[in-house]
Structures are given as C-alpha cells and as structure tokens.
Design a protein around this motif. Structure first.
Motif, PDB file in Angstrom:
ATOM      1  N   ILE A 108       0.841  -1.199   0.000  1.00  0.00           N
ATOM      2  CA  ILE A 108       0.000   0.000   0.000  1.00  0.00           C
ATOM      3  C   ILE A 108       0.878   1.251   0.000  1.00  0.00           C
ATOM      4  CG2 ILE A 108      -1.578   1.364   1.428  1.00  0.00           C
ATOM      5  CD1 ILE A 108      -2.942  -1.261   2.221  1.00  0.00           C
ATOM      6  N   LEU A 109       1.902   1.283   0.862  1.00  0.00           N
ATOM      7  CA  LEU A 109       2.786   2.451   0.919  1.00  0.00           C
ATOM      8  C   LEU A 109       3.577   2.613  -0.371  1.00  0.00           C
ATOM      9  CD1 LEU A 109       4.064   2.280   4.598  1.00  0.00           C
ATOM     10  CD2 LEU A 109       2.479   3.929   3.602  1.00  0.00           C
ATOM     11  N   ALA A 110       4.014   1.511  -0.963  1.00  0.00           N
ATOM     12  CA  ALA A 110       4.748   1.597  -2.232  1.00  0.00           C
ATOM     13  C   ALA A 110       3.864   2.136  -3.340  1.00  0.00           C
ATOM     14  CB  ALA A 110       5.295   0.221  -2.607  1.00  0.00           C
ATOM     15  N   ASN A 111       2.612   1.696  -3.392  1.00  0.00           N
ATOM     16  CA  ASN A 111       1.693   2.189  -4.418  1.00  0.00           C
ATOM     17  C   ASN A 111       1.349   3.656  -4.199  1.00  0.00           C
ATOM     18  OD1 ASN A 111       1.599  -0.233  -5.784  1.00  0.00           O
ATOM     19  ND2 ASN A 111      -0.167  -0.983  -4.633  1.00  0.00           N
ATOM     20  N   LEU A 112       1.192   4.049  -2.928  1.00  0.00           N
ATOM     21  CA  LEU A 112       0.925   5.458  -2.646  1.00  0.00           C
ATOM     22  C   LEU A 112       2.112   6.334  -3.048  1.00  0.00           C
ATOM     23  CD1 LEU A 112      -0.849   5.252   0.835  1.00  0.00           C
ATOM     24  CD2 LEU A 112      -1.846   6.096  -1.287  1.00  0.00           C
ATOM     25  N   ALA A 113       3.330   5.878  -2.752  1.00  0.00           N
ATOM     26  CA  ALA A 113       4.519   6.643  -3.117  1.00  0.00           C
ATOM     27  C   ALA A 113       4.645   6.742  -4.634  1.00  0.00           C
ATOM     28  CB  ALA A 113       5.767   5.988  -2.529  1.00  0.00           C
ATOM     29  N   ALA A 158      -4.375   9.108   7.989  1.00  0.00           N
ATOM     30  CA  ALA A 158      -3.481   8.089   8.535  1.00  0.00           C
ATOM     31  C   ALA A 158      -2.495   7.610   7.474  1.00  0.00           C
ATOM     32  CB  ALA A 158      -4.290   6.920   9.076  1.00  0.00           C
ATOM     33  N   LYS A 159      -2.986   7.362   6.270  1.00  0.00           N
ATOM     34  CA  LYS A 159      -2.094   6.912   5.197  1.00  0.00           C
ATOM     35  C   LYS A 159      -1.136   8.020   4.785  1.00  0.00           C
ATOM     36  CE  LYS A 159      -5.116   3.394   3.283  1.00  0.00           C
ATOM     37  NZ  LYS A 159      -6.000   3.027   2.169  1.00  0.00           N
ATOM     38  N   ALA A 160      -1.595   9.264   4.773  1.00  0.00           N
ATOM     39  CA  ALA A 160      -0.718  10.376   4.404  1.00  0.00           C
ATOM     40  C   ALA A 160       0.400  10.548   5.426  1.00  0.00           C
ATOM     41  CB  ALA A 160      -1.529  11.664   4.279  1.00  0.00           C
ATOM     42  N   LYS A 161       0.072  10.414   6.704  1.00  0.00           N
ATOM     43  CA  LYS A 161       1.091  10.561   7.746  1.00  0.00           C
ATOM     44  C   LYS A 161       2.118   9.435   7.688  1.00  0.00           C
ATOM     45  CE  LYS A 161      -1.688  13.161  11.024  1.00  0.00           C
ATOM     46  NZ  LYS A 161      -2.369  13.143  12.327  1.00  0.00           N
ATOM     47  N   ARG A 162       1.679   8.231   7.320  1.00  0.00           N
ATOM     48  CA  ARG A 162       2.622   7.117   7.182  1.00  0.00           C
ATOM     49  C   ARG A 162       3.424   7.224   5.892  1.00  0.00           C
ATOM     50  NH1 ARG A 162       1.528   2.535  10.129  1.00  0.00           N
ATOM     51  NH2 ARG A 162       3.481   1.814   9.235  1.00  0.00           N
ATOM     52  N   LEU A 163       2.843   7.833   4.864  1.00  0.00           N
ATOM     53  CA  LEU A 163       3.516   7.945   3.570  1.00  0.00           C
ATOM     54  C   LEU A 163       4.620   8.995   3.583  1.00  0.00           C
ATOM     55  CD1 LEU A 163       3.729   7.295   0.535  1.00  0.00           C
ATOM     56  CD2 LEU A 163       1.917   8.969   0.151  1.00  0.00           C
ATOM     57  N   PRO A 180       7.215  10.086   5.669  1.00  0.00           N
ATOM     58  CA  PRO A 180       8.620   9.708   5.842  1.00  0.00           C
ATOM     59  C   PRO A 180       9.088   8.679   4.825  1.00  0.00           C
ATOM     60  CG  PRO A 180       7.306   8.820   7.626  1.00  0.00           C
ATOM     61  CD  PRO A 180       6.414   9.718   6.841  1.00  0.00           C
ATOM     62  N   TYR A 181       8.185   7.843   4.377  1.00  0.00           N
ATOM     63  CA  TYR A 181       8.511   6.819   3.390  1.00  0.00           C
ATOM     64  C   TYR A 181       8.911   7.457   2.059  1.00  0.00           C
ATOM     65  CZ  TYR A 181       7.828   2.231   1.161  1.00  0.00           C
ATOM     66  OH  TYR A 181       8.004   1.056   0.499  1.00  0.00           O
ATOM     67  N   ALA A 182       8.107   8.410   1.593  1.00  0.00           N
ATOM     68  CA  ALA A 182       8.383   9.073   0.318  1.00  0.00           C
ATOM     69  C   ALA A 182       9.599   9.988   0.429  1.00  0.00           C
ATOM     70  CB  ALA A 182       7.164   9.873  -0.121  1.00  0.00           C
ATOM     71  N   GLU A 183       9.759  10.651   1.562  1.00  0.00           N
ATOM     72  CA  GLU A 183      10.901  11.555   1.711  1.00  0.00           C
ATOM     73  C   GLU A 183      12.218  10.801   1.752  1.00  0.00           C
ATOM     74  OE1 GLU A 183      10.388  14.432   4.786  1.00  0.00           O
ATOM     75  OE2 GLU A 183       8.670  15.339   3.782  1.00  0.00           O
ATOM     76  N   SER A 184      12.228   9.594   2.310  1.00  0.00           N
ATOM     77  CA  SER A 184      13.465   8.815   2.284  1.00  0.00           C
ATOM     78  C   SER A 184      13.795   8.356   0.869  1.00  0.00           C
ATOM     79  CB  SER A 184      13.367   7.616   3.228  1.00  0.00           C
ATOM     80  OG  SER A 184      12.420   6.689   2.745  1.00  0.00           O
ATOM     81  N   LEU A 185      12.773   8.081   0.066  1.00  0.00           N
ATOM     82  CA  LEU A 185      13.020   7.712  -1.332  1.00  0.00           C
ATOM     83  C   LEU A 185      13.590   8.893  -2.115  1.00  0.00           C
ATOM     84  CD1 LEU A 185       9.840   5.590  -2.122  1.00  0.00           C
ATOM     85  CD2 LEU A 185      12.159   4.772  -1.768  1.00  0.00           C
ATOM     86  N   ILE A 186      13.081  10.087  -1.866  1.00  0.00           N
ATOM     87  CA  ILE A 186      13.596  11.273  -2.549  1.00  0.00           C
ATOM     88  C   ILE A 186      15.027  11.547  -2.118  1.00  0.00           C
ATOM     89  CG2 ILE A 186      13.331  13.775  -2.821  1.00  0.00           C
ATOM     90  CD1 ILE A 186      10.305  13.336  -2.588  1.00  0.00           C
ATOM     91  N   THR A 187      15.310  11.362  -0.833  1.00  0.00           N
ATOM     92  CA  THR A 187      16.673  11.577  -0.337  1.00  0.00           C
ATOM     93  C   THR A 187      17.642  10.606  -1.003  1.00  0.00           C
ATOM     94  OG1 THR A 187      15.792  12.320   1.778  1.00  0.00           O
ATOM     95  CG2 THR A 187      18.105  11.677   1.726  1.00  0.00           C
TER      96      THR A 187
END
Length: 163
Positions: free
Chosen positions: A20-25, A39-44, A46-53
């Motif tokens: 779910i997080l991978a598809n959202l990102a 809830a999904k936005a708050k979990r997404l 840090p996940y997306a920001e680490s991918l951008i980093t």
C-alpha cells in the motif's frame, strides 16, 4: 530489526502494508499530489521523503534500493531525473500534508499530500556576530598596584559627576 508499528496495519498484514505504501509513493511521484486518508498520508510522508533523499544521489546502490519500492521504470526515471534534482539544496521536508474535509461515504478524515515546490536552500552568508565589549575595547594590563588604584578612583569620580 525495525520495531513493528503499533495498532492495526493498513490491509492487515505487513506485506500488504508495504505494498500500500509503495503504491501510494508511486502515485505521489507520478501525479505530484494525491488525496488519501490522514493516517495513510502521515505514514507515507517519511517513506516518500526517504526515497527522494536516496534519489538525490544517483548511484547504482541507491537506484537498486529505490527500485525495490518503485516498480514502474518510467516513474523511477522521473524520480531520479526530474523530482530529486529539484531538491538538491533542500535538507528535507519535500512533502506537505493538507487536511481536507471528511469523506462522504464513511466520514473518514481526508488529506492531500503533495510535493512542495523547489526552494533554494544553498549556503547563505551569515551575518557577523555582534562584537562583545571585551572585543571592542581591549583593556591594557596595569603595570603596578598604584595604577590600579588610580583607575578605580577615576571611574568612581566619573560616576559621581554623572549622578
């Protein structure tokens, strides 16, 4: 080993939550902004920001780490060539969450998560630090005890005259 998340997972199992997080990102990088639950936005975030980093430094190792999550090669290419270079000078905070009204069907709190516009965070010139009294007026060391008594007497007289 990472600590498990508290409370119920999205989708029920850890594998489904990762998907779910991978598809959202992937959708976030494809469209620039998506509407989802808070809830999904708050979990997404840090996940997306680490991918951008990771994508900011284009190495084979970073590409392999990101391709584990982003399976679509066109979105992966867009992340490494267009999205990440916009944030090279930005130290973090690539996404913004804006809360919107509740969903009509089940009244779930909704939010919009979007990539922020690029802003220049290059090294700025610092303003010079304010000089302290010790730096502005260096005091010479007196040679003898008589000189110290004369200086104390002079300051006492100046204070008496000013009052």
């Amino acid at each position: 080993m990472p600590t498990p998340t508290k409370g119920p997972r999205f989708g029920g199992s850890p594998a489904h939550q990762r998907l779910i997080l991978a598809n959202l990102a992937q959708s976030l990088f494809e469209h620039g902004r998506i509407t989802t639950t808070e809830a999904k936005a708050k979990r997404l975030r840090p996940y997306a920001e680490s991918l951008i980093t990771r994508a900011k430094v284009d190495t084979v190792a970073n590409r392999r780490q990101v391709v584990k999550v982003i399976r679509d090669k066109s979105i992966l290419h867009e992340l490494f060539t267009e999205i990440a270079p916009k944030y090279t000078t930005r130290p973090g905070g690539y996404t913004r969450i804006t809360k919107i009204g509740p969903r009509k069907g089940d009244n779930a709190p909704m939010a919009v998560i979007e990539l922020v516009e690029e802003k220049d965070f290059s090294v700025t010139t610092k303003t010079p630090k304010k000089a302290t009294k010790a730096e502005t007026a260096p005091v010479e060391a007196p040679e003898s005890a008589d000189d110290v008594k004369d200086q104390i007497a002079a300051t006492d007289e100046a204070e008496a005259e000013s009052t």
